[in-house]
Design an enzyme around this catalytic site. Structure first.
Site, PDB file in Angstrom:
ATOM      1  N   LYS A   1     101.798  43.272  84.716  1.00  0.00           N
ATOM      2  CA  LYS A   1     102.371  42.564  86.372  1.00  0.00           C
ATOM      3  C   LYS A   1     103.077  44.448  86.263  1.00  0.00           C
ATOM      4  O   LYS A   1     103.292  44.784  85.682  1.00  0.00           O
ATOM      5  CB  LYS A   1     103.420  41.362  85.632  1.00  0.00           C
ATOM      6  CG  LYS A   1     104.141  40.526  87.127  1.00  0.00           C
ATOM      7  CD  LYS A   1     104.199  39.701  86.135  1.00  0.00           C
ATOM      8  CE  LYS A   1     105.106  38.825  87.165  1.00  0.00           C
ATOM      9  NZ  LYS A   1     106.275  37.782  87.124  1.00  0.00           N
TER      10      LYS A   1
ATOM     11  N   SER B   1     104.426  33.516  89.419  1.00  0.00           N
ATOM     12  CA  SER B   1     104.548  34.571  89.733  1.00  0.00           C
ATOM     13  C   SER B   1     103.712  35.681  89.001  1.00  0.00           C
ATOM     14  O   SER B   1     103.081  36.797  89.380  1.00  0.00           O
ATOM     15  CB  SER B   1     105.877  35.455  89.950  1.00  0.00           C
ATOM     16  OG  SER B   1     106.428  35.547  88.877  1.00  0.00           O
TER      17      SER B   1
ATOM     18  N   SER C   1     107.407  31.062  85.142  1.00  0.00           N
ATOM     19  CA  SER C   1     105.789  32.225  85.320  1.00  0.00           C
ATOM     20  C   SER C   1     105.207  32.430  83.842  1.00  0.00           C
ATOM     21  O   SER C   1     103.866  33.483  84.435  1.00  0.00           O
ATOM     22  CB  SER C   1     105.905  33.421  86.609  1.00  0.00           C
ATOM     23  OG  SER C   1     106.810  32.864  87.816  1.00  0.00           O
TER      24      SER C   1
END
Length: 479
Positions: A129, A207, A231
């Protein structure tokens, strides 16, 4: 949960809140890279592949690929090339990555091919991420504020994964500053659910969408996410994956661009429970750069916990387990079927549990909004100079900047009261609880695992979440 553990965890939660108020929530600054020992993995981390997965390396789980590498049937370079080919073919539609490190991944795979395999992550390509620092690679948190930021070293979880032999395949698209599903910084939808690539309206999760889509779309073997309000578990539920949000402090947040000091959690998104266990084993551990990691008991053997136990042809749990069912959980046919399946497992008992006192008040938006000042405080210099840098998520930051100190303190006290009641009134009656939503258990720092339980009539994955008391091994369930 013993009284001592209960007392210790409440004290830790209060101390973390105090640390946030004292300024520890500041944006990451140059300090030092993590250095330490890599964990040891037992034979259970290596799984003989399913026959249908052998011909395509992108269909192998991490544990299966590790088995193939161990027995000389697959090379890291072959795995990397297979994933790069799939990214080249499909990511124009999925838009899971914002940076693909093809040359770096090939070089790392070549180097891995010359070394002896010592962990199941040796030569395994991962998606990271884009709020995790990566040395020499742009780390944007998908925001205008960090669009040119190139960290000098890796975030601690990334350093640990690389030390275990993993290969960073690329950085994944995310919600701007980790606030929404993945969009551009000014709010245009980018990443789609891998199960419905032609329909951007299908919710891909929170997210950590880019990581979820990359793993579900077979463009990475596994990946990392962060959870502040769902998330990790939400995109895992949305895309047929297993997401593991550990107890607060189990994985270091050093080198991860913050959203909320007392609620941020790093963790893995994976194909199944075994892969999630492998990833978390590599990522976890104390870190001098993050005081939240101090004082937890040693990490249990997650690999063993995620290995199914079968007796007389039937899967069973490792210990007697009471599964708490909150009011309203069994509201869908899929959940009813899931509960029925659980009820049929030897040594599992379902227990109806009531919501703790003042549940609606303590879990309502007014108290949930006390997180906003934590979010805004590290970003005050940016809020004072140019609001355009926050893009689509500017409203939340402004709300936090305008909230008073008394409201923040009242909210933190309410959070501790809610935690105390959850521990006393839910987890004194059951060992784990099935949840309808990641919140509010995740904002209390409690561990959660999200995993698939079925599909809708239109073929979209349906998942559920199990939560536990602090440091409980929710992964001790059959895969």
């Amino acid at each position: 949960m013993t009284a001592v553990n209960r007392r210790v965890f409440l004290a830790r939660t209060a101390a973390i809140t105090a640390a946030a108020a004292a300024g520890a929530a500041a944006l990451p600054a140059a300090a030092s890279a993590w250095s330490g020992r890599t964990p040891k993995f037992g034979d259970g981390a290596y799984v003989k592949p399913r026959p249908e997965a052998i011909s395509d390396p992108t269909e192998l789980t991490v544990a299966e690929a590790a088995w193939m590498i161990r027995y000389g049937k697959l090379k890291p370079a072959d795995i990397v090339e297979a994933y790069l080919a799939r990214i080249g073919r499909f990511d124009g539609v999925y838009r899971a990555f914002n940076t693909v490190l093809a040359d770096e991944a090939r070089a790392a795979a070549k180097a891995a091919g010359r070394k002896r395999q010592t962990t199941p992550l040796h030569g395994i390509p991962l998606a990271i991420k884009d709020n995790y620092w990566t040395a020499g690679v742009r780390t944007t948190a998908n925001s205008f504020l960090f669009q040119d930021f190139v960290p000098p070293y890796d975030a601690t979880p990334v350093a640990k994964l690389r030390a275990s032999g993993a290969i960073v395949l690329g950085k994944t698209q995310m919600g701007p500053l980790a606030t929404t599903r993945a969009t551009t910084p000014d709010g245009r939808v980018t990443t789609v659910n891998a199960w419905t690539p032609g329909n951007p309206a299908t919710d891909p999760g929170g997210s950590s969408t880019g990581t979820a889509t990359s793993v579900a779309g077979r463009m990475a073997a596994s990946g990392t996410g962060t959870q502040t309000g769902g998330s990790i578990t939400a995109p895992s539920n949305a895309q047929n994956l297993t997401g593991l949000k550990p107890t607060m402090g189990r994985v270091s947040l050093a080198g991860i661009i913050p959203l909320s000091y007392t609620r941020d959690h790093p963790g893995p998104l994976a194909r199944d429970a075994k892969d999630a266990a492998i990833m978390l084993t590599a990522m976890a551990g104390e870190d001098p750069a993050d005081p939240r990691t101090q004082g937890l008991p040693p990490l249990p053997d997650l690999i063993e916990a995620a290995t199914p136990v079968v007796a007389k042809g039937r899967c069973r749990v490792r210990r007697r387990t009471r599964v708490g069912v909150l009011p309203g959980y069994a509201s869908t046919a899929t959940r009813q079927t899931f509960l029925s399946t659980l009820d049929g497992i030897t040594d599992v008992s379902l227990v109806d549990v009531a919501f703790p006192d003042q549940w609606d008040l303590l879990t309502g938006n007014d108290f949930n909004n006390v997180r906003l000042p934590e979010r805004s405080e590290p970003f005050l210099p940016y809020l004072r100079t140019d609001l355009r840098g926050f893009g689509v998520s500017v409203t939340g930051w402004l709300q936090g900047a305008l909230m008073g100190g008394t409201e923040f303190i009242t909210g933190q006290r309410a959070k501790l009261l809610l935690l105390e009641r959850v521990l006393d009134q839910i987890f004194e009656k059951c060992d784990v609880v099935v949840q309808t939503s990641p919140v509010p258990f995740d904002i209390l720092g409690l561990p959660e695992i999200g995993f698939p339980i079925g599909f809708t009539t239109t073929g979209v994955p349906v998942g559920t979440i199990l939560g536990g008391a602090p440091t409980r091994r929710t992964a001790s369930w059959p895969s």
